[in-house]
Write an enzyme that holds these catalytic residues in place. Structure first.
Site, short mmCIF file in Angstrom:
data_model
loop_
_atom_site.label_atom_id
_atom_site.label_comp_id
_atom_site.label_asym_id
_atom_site.label_seq_id
_atom_site.Cartn_x
_atom_site.Cartn_y
_atom_site.Cartn_z
N SER A 238 0.78 -1.33 0.07
CA SER A 238 -0.39 -0.13 -0.21
C SER A 238 0.50 1.49 0.26
CB SER A 238 -1.41 0.08 1.50
OG SER A 238 -0.46 0.06 2.08
N ARG A 239 1.17 1.63 1.24
CA ARG A 239 2.06 3.18 1.40
C ARG A 239 2.96 2.59 3.00
NH1 ARG A 239 2.12 4.56 -2.84
NH2 ARG A 239 0.26 6.37 -3.82
N GLU A 268 10.77 6.65 1.74
CA GLU A 268 10.57 6.38 0.49
C GLU A 268 11.23 7.76 -0.06
OE1 GLU A 268 7.78 4.71 -2.54
OE2 GLU A 268 7.87 3.04 -0.42
N HIS A 287 9.24 0.06 -4.66
CA HIS A 287 8.09 0.12 -5.27
C HIS A 287 8.05 -0.11 -6.42
CE1 HIS A 287 4.92 3.43 -3.50
NE2 HIS A 287 3.89 2.45 -4.51
#
Length: 326
Positions: A238-239, A268, A287
């Site tokens: 997700s994040r 990130e 990612h």
């Protein structure tokens, strides 16, 4: 009428850039790293539209510097880097790219799940380091079975649904927790709804596929990790901030859970001195959930079409704030 100007914060595939170039003068940031804040502000200040990625912060300060801006197009589903409310207040539509990358991200979620369960990255590093000279040993590299295991999916949106479909092929027992109860998925795919603590307690694998909101920030932290099985594996597609990295490090270090696999981190990119990177029982990818060529191309094209529509004053195909009016 003068030709509008567009700024694209990363190099896109030519097929997507050509869509924008048909209607606008396009400037593309050529570097591998994102444009610095001052450069983004400078470029936005002379642009009618911008196409951004999740690494670009679009906030009130940026919008203050861009008085002519009339379209924002995000190359992603998530919009946590964009102040959508502020853009709406200024009458600027914000495009995004839902529905295009769900299947590819679900593929990666299963790849991470399988890799963590069977310790593929860890054992490959061991092999490349010369460890296989001892040859086969029946008690080495014992992982976990995926078939017949219990999978807990947190967030049954488009990505979560695609993960559930794939998990059925492994005969997994699937439970989910989501803001909305999906009786159609329960009937068609045999998934079971569970309250969040119950899901954490019974799942062998927990996959996170929720948007980042104030409510999901550090959704997984110390108390939640304590509810999970010692043999459990956590997967996050997700994040990054959905998981508390300090709490995850402690849980993995102390054996509170067995392993984790992350396609997203907080921050990130992750710092190279982050203690998480010292752990063998953690898999991290950079990612890459949507980084399959056909999916990424379709995502870029949708983002380009959204930008063009905004520049023309037309409805975007996918707009996060359709109520925005100049």
């Amino acid at each position: 009428m003068s030709t509008p100007r567009a700024f694209v914060t990363r190099t896109l595939l030519p097929e997507a850039l050509d869509i924008i170039r048909e209607v606008a003068d396009v400037t593309v940031w050529p570097e591998e790293t994102p444009p610095p804040v001052e450069e983004l502000r400078r470029q936005a200040g002379s642009s009618d539209g911008i196409l951004t990625t999740i690494m670009d912060r679009v906030d009130a300060d940026l919008l203050d510097a861009a008085p002519n801006l009339r379209a924002i197009s995000q190359l992603a589903v998530g919009l946590d880097n964009v102040d959508v409310a502020e853009a709406t207040r200024r009458g600027i539509p914000v495009g995004y790219t839902p529905g295009v990358l769900a299947k590819s991200t679900a593929d990666l979620a299963m790849a991470l799940l399988l890799g963590a369960a069977r310790r593929t990255s860890e054992s490959e590093r061991w092999l490349r380091g010369g460890g296989w000279q001892i040859q086969f040993h029946p008690t080495h590299w014992l992982g976990q079975d995926v078939h017949d295991a219990c999978l807990g999916i947190v967030g049954l949106g488009q990505i979560g649904r695609e993960i559930a479909k794939r998990a059925r092929g492994f005969d997994m027992d699937i439970v989910y927790h989501s803001r909305t109860r999906y009786t159609d998925m329960e009937a068609e795919y045999g998934v079971r709804y569970a309250e969040f603590p119950d899901l954490l307690g019974q799942a062998d694998f927990v996959v996170l596929s929720v948007p980042l909101t104030p409510q999901t920030h550090h959704l997984i932290s110390g108390p939640q990790l304590a509810l999970m099985k010692p043999s459990a594996i956590l997967i996050n597609v997700s994040r990054g901030p959905v998981v508390d990295p300090a709490a995850l490090y402690e849980a993995l270090r102390d054996g509170q859970i067995a392993r984790a696999a992350l396609d997203v981190t907080s921050p990130e990119p992750i710092s190279m001195d982050d203690p998480l990177l010292t752990l063998d029982n953690l898999v991290i990818t950079p990612h890459i959930g949507s980084a399959a060529l056909p999916t990424r191309l379709n995502t870029m094209k949708l983002a380009a079409r959204n930008l063009v529509a905004g520049l023309r004053g037309e409805p975007m195909e996918a707009c996060a704030n359709s109520e925005a009016t100049p």
